[in-house]
Design an enzyme around this catalytic site. Structure first.
Site, PDB file in Angstrom:
ATOM      1  N   LYS A  75      41.073  -9.209   5.118  1.00 43.19           N
ATOM      2  CA  LYS A  75      39.708  -8.684   5.179  1.00 43.19           C
ATOM      3  C   LYS A  75      39.448  -7.796   3.974  1.00 43.19           C
ATOM      4  O   LYS A  75      40.379  -7.413   3.253  1.00 43.19           O
ATOM      5  CB  LYS A  75      39.496  -7.909   6.482  1.00 43.19           C
ATOM      6  CG  LYS A  75      40.388  -6.685   6.632  1.00 43.19           C
ATOM      7  CD  LYS A  75      40.175  -6.000   7.973  1.00 43.19           C
ATOM      8  CE  LYS A  75      41.078  -4.770   8.096  1.00 43.19           C
ATOM      9  NZ  LYS A  75      40.882  -4.057   9.377  1.00 43.19           N
ATOM     10  N   ARG A  82      38.361   1.428  20.539  1.00 46.75           N
ATOM     11  CA  ARG A  82      37.470   0.948  19.484  1.00 46.75           C
ATOM     12  C   ARG A  82      36.837  -0.373  19.933  1.00 46.75           C
ATOM     13  O   ARG A  82      35.655  -0.435  20.225  1.00 46.75           O
ATOM     14  CB  ARG A  82      38.251   0.786  18.171  1.00 46.75           C
ATOM     15  CG  ARG A  82      37.388   0.632  16.941  1.00 46.75           C
ATOM     16  CD  ARG A  82      38.226   0.685  15.678  1.00 46.75           C
ATOM     17  NE  ARG A  82      39.239  -0.369  15.606  1.00 46.75           N
ATOM     18  CZ  ARG A  82      40.069  -0.539  14.585  1.00 46.75           C
ATOM     19  NH1 ARG A  82      40.027   0.290  13.560  1.00 46.75           N
ATOM     20  NH2 ARG A  82      40.946  -1.512  14.594  1.00 46.75           N
ATOM     21  N   TYR A 128      28.004  14.392 -18.199  1.00 47.42           N
ATOM     22  CA  TYR A 128      26.770  14.791 -17.526  1.00 47.42           C
ATOM     23  C   TYR A 128      26.865  16.244 -17.058  1.00 47.42           C
ATOM     24  O   TYR A 128      27.904  16.691 -16.553  1.00 47.42           O
ATOM     25  CB  TYR A 128      26.518  13.896 -16.309  1.00 47.42           C
ATOM     26  CG  TYR A 128      25.892  12.558 -16.637  1.00 47.42           C
ATOM     27  CD1 TYR A 128      24.856  12.449 -17.553  1.00 47.42           C
ATOM     28  CD2 TYR A 128      26.330  11.396 -16.013  1.00 47.42           C
ATOM     29  CE1 TYR A 128      24.268  11.227 -17.841  1.00 47.42           C
ATOM     30  CE2 TYR A 128      25.758  10.162 -16.288  1.00 47.42           C
ATOM     31  CZ  TYR A 128      24.727  10.094 -17.205  1.00 47.42           C
ATOM     32  OH  TYR A 128      24.151   8.879 -17.493  1.00 47.42           O
ATOM     33  N   MET A 174      28.992   5.770 -13.688  1.00 46.97           N
ATOM     34  CA  MET A 174      29.029   4.459 -13.039  1.00 46.97           C
ATOM     35  C   MET A 174      29.929   3.472 -13.771  1.00 46.97           C
ATOM     36  O   MET A 174      30.671   2.707 -13.140  1.00 46.97           O
ATOM     37  CB  MET A 174      27.618   3.888 -12.944  1.00 46.97           C
ATOM     38  CG  MET A 174      27.552   2.532 -12.247  1.00 46.97           C
ATOM     39  SD  MET A 174      25.878   1.898 -12.069  1.00 46.97           S
ATOM     40  CE  MET A 174      25.264   2.933 -10.738  1.00 46.97           C
TER      41      MET A 174
END
Length: 723
Positions: free
Chosen positions: A386, A480, A615, A664
């Protein structure tokens, strides 16, 4: 389910290609004509029908597994085969011109007949026959059941026999003779895609839709093949005798006994299985296509060198020369094609990649062996793939694991399962989570296995109205998913739904990664609850299917506690890690990280003391500092808090501290103490460089997370390189 393997078929494809050369060269002709007849006109005739049956098997096996747009699969098959046919026509144009085949009257009907039935060169008839035969069987299967498809194609084959070795029977009946002559007027032969190929393709389709032959039946298949071959030899000898003294020459192409002989041979190869062999499979096609050109070449060489007596008149030497040269030319062609494909499709050189992850298949398979060494042979390992296989690439990882005999996989969602199926993955794919009702058709279409997350969920799945293969989840304390272990009636109701075919029952451990006394006790309690629930289910006369409980930590800590049951599920350990580097486990095994994460230096600059960078001027230089910009950022999965937590990377085998705010697409590091750093240098963010290593556990510790999260967030635009 077990991994499907076709090693026997792969190897025989190569042998069958050599048999085709045998037919076209007559190896024993200059030694003993009767022996050559037995070899080339009888034994070797199994080759082409075998190719038809193998093609039918794999095409209709794919049709069965896809369950999607089957017409599209047919169109793709015909297109690929048609392209190969067109290439072959071009290859043999010069040979046809040299042999004078292109002279004489040509018109559209003659051209169509040549393309559809003649093959434009004597061995190329196979390709249009394959396309026509597959299309016929596909069409018949759309409105007839399998047995009737076999009957129809068998009748076509019997009709073809009247135009081949059994022409003498047709000649005794005027109507049959007229029919055969009419067919010959249109097609030149009954050995084509309408009469000859469909039966063997249909037999391949039949086997593709049945369970694989069992190994225990292998001796029976061998015996039946032997009997069929004996009958084939007897049939051939009797036919040869019947033609003696007549004006009709035997064709030696089609026999009645050829059908059972090829069928039982194919069952032998299916039952024998064996590991796959891609080289013989590829070689067989190349040899089949190229060997007539090689025959022409050998004859040309013999004439140029004056060696006709050896290379042509000695039939065995001629055969051996053609085989050796055909294999050599084919290997060369494959090599050239592979180099061409690699140049067109392989990733850019690493120095030109923006960011990439190196995935070690060797370490992955090593981890599989290490985990399996802790388990009984009867306990199956389910690979949890997964979240894109924890960032490693689900399709590629699953395919490598499939080659290593892992045939059970687990995903989180229906889309993850569909992606694996569309890639061609076989075996069981279990969806561990909830699937909405509107997606249940995809669960069926792609033959996925759905987890039943509660008794109420079982009712919903039953109301869907179509059969579903499921695993039922029991909640033993994680709270769960799963029906609570204490609700016996609710649990039993899940097994009684007529449309739910229960293939497994499982639960999930809450604290298997801890060796604390209270956590050990709770894990044992979960196991006892699960076992008690299973005993209640079985006492009610219901089948649980395969039982599985242990996850990665469970395997490593409870491998000797009798909790392995029928299967275990491994996620993070498969990728060589624990969730936390500080975790301790009882198993003494060597797990190796599978992923390394790397990027490039894109710029190096010098800033002075007191100058800011990043930044919001998030870094202020306290001294003159050399800063390297790296081509990777938080969109690629790099945690933004690394600069504040003392994070670093490796450049030229040394650590460089991360500076300023991670953006990013880029980040800054301090390379002041590392001489010679320049644009294009490789940076290691995860993995080893020289004598130092940055581990996933170390980064997870810096950022207060676990390795599972860290790896699964590696971005999609990071190129995965499998090595």
């Amino acid at each position: 389910m077990t991994k499907e393997r076709y090693g026997g078929i792969d190897l025989f494809k190569f042998f069958a290609a050599i048999l085709v050369i045998t037919i076209h060269t007559g190896p024993l002709l200059s030694y003993n004509s009767r022996a050559d007849f037995l070899l080339t006109s009888l034994a070797a005739r199994i080759a082409v029908p075998f190719f038809f049956m193998a093609s039918g098997y794999f095409f209709f096996h794919k049709i069965k597994n896809e369950q999607g747009n089957q017409t599209k699969l047919l169109r793709q098959f015909l297109q690929r085969t048609g392209i190969l046919y067109a290439i072959c026509i071009l290859i043999y144009l010069p040979v046809n011109a040299y042999a004078g085949h292109l002279t004489g009257a040509w018109n559209l009907p003659i051209l169509i007949k040549s393309l559809l039935f003649g093959g434009t060169f004597y061995h190329l008839w196979y390709l249009p026959a394959l396309m026509i035969g597959v299309a016929i069987v596909y069409g018949l299967r759309s409105f007839l059941r399998e047995p009737y498809v076999i009957i129809v194609t068998l009748l076509l084959y019997l009709a073809a026999l009247l135009g081949d070795n059994y022409y003498s029977l047709a000649a005794e009946n005027q109507a049959l003779q007229n029919m055969v002559q009419h067919v010959y007027g249109i097609m030149d032969s009954t050995r084509n895609g309408i009469f000859f190929a469909p039966l063997f393709i249909a037999l391949g389709s039949l086997e593709a839709n049945r369970r694989k032959p069992k190994r225990s039946a292998l001796h029976s298949y061998i015996l039946l093949f032997g009997i069929s071959m004996a009958v084939l030899f007897l049939e051939g000898l009797l036919l040869q005798r019947s033609f003696a003294g007549t004006a009709i020459a035997p064709f030696n192409d089609m026999y009645a006994a050829l059908v059972p002989a090829v069928f039982f041979l194919f069952l032998i190869l299916l039952a024998g299985r064996g590991r796959e062999h891609k080289w013989p499979r590829r070689l067989s096609t190349w040899i089949y296509v190229l060997h007539p050109a090689v025959i022409v070449g050998v004859r040309g060489i013999a004439k140029l060198t004056g060696l006709e007596a050896i290379l042509i008149e000695d039939s065995l030497v001629h055969f051996a020369s053609v085989v050796i040269l055909s294999v050599a030319v084919s290997l060369l062609g494959i090599k050239i094609l592979d180099v061409y494909k690699k140049e067109r499709t392989s990733p850019l050189p690493r120095g030109k990649e923006r960011a990439w992850a190196e995935i070690s298949i060797a370490n992955l398979l090593h981890n599989v062996r290490q985990l399996q060494s802790l388990l009984p042979r009867s306990t199956a390992l389910t690979a949890v793939v997964k979240a894109n296989a924890y960032g490693h690439g689900s399709v590629e990882i699953a395919k490598e694991l499939q080659k290593a005999d892992i045939h059970s996989f687990a995903v989180a969602s229906v889309d993850e399962g569909v992606a694996l199926r569309r890639s061609g993955l076989k075996g069981e794919i279990l969806i561990l989570g909830f699937t909405p009702t509107h997606r249940l058709d995809d669960v069926r279409r792609y033959k996925l296995v759905q987890t039943v997350v509660s008794a109420a969920d079982a009712e919903r799945l039953q109301e869907f109205g179509k059969p579903l293969r499921v695993h039922i989840k029991i909640d033993t304390g994680l709270h769960r998913l799963g029906e609570p272990y204490s609700n016996t009636e609710g649990i039993l109701s899940m097994y009684r739904h007529s449309r739910l075919h229960v293939a497994g029952t499982f639960s999930h451990l809450a604290a298997a990664d801890s060796l604390e006394a209270d956590d050990l006790a709770f894990t044992r309690l979960q196991f006892e609850r699960f076992q008690h629930t299973v005993s209640q289910i079985r006492a009610a006369g219901l089948k649980t299917g395969r039982l599985h409980l242990l996850n990665s930590s469970g395997i490593l800590n409870y491998y000797d506690a009798g909790m392995q049951l029928d299967g275990v599920r491994s996620g993070i350990a498969l990728y060589g890690l624990l969730s936390k580097e500080t975790d301790r486990v009882r198993a003494d095994i060597d797990l190796r990280p599978v992923m390394s994460l790397k990027a490039n230096v894109t710029r190096v600059q010098r800033i002075h003391a007191g100058e800011p960078a990043g930044y919001n001027r998030s870094f202020l230089a306290e001294r003159d500092t050399s800063i390297a910009t790296l081509s990777i950022g938080y969109a690629d999965g790099i945690p933004r808090e690394l600069p504040e937590k003392g994070g670093s990377v490796l450049i030229r085998g040394r650590r460089a501290r991360i500076l300023a705010t991670i953006t990013m697409d880029q980040m800054l590091v301090d390379v002041t103490g590392i001489p010679g750093v320049q644009q294009g240098d490789t940076v290691t963010l995860l993995g080893r460089d020289g004598n130092d290593e940055i581990t996933a556990g170390e980064i997870a510790e810096w950022t207060g997370t676990i390795t599972n999260e860290l790896l699964s967030t590696v971005g999609a635009r990071v190129t995965r390189i499998y090595q």
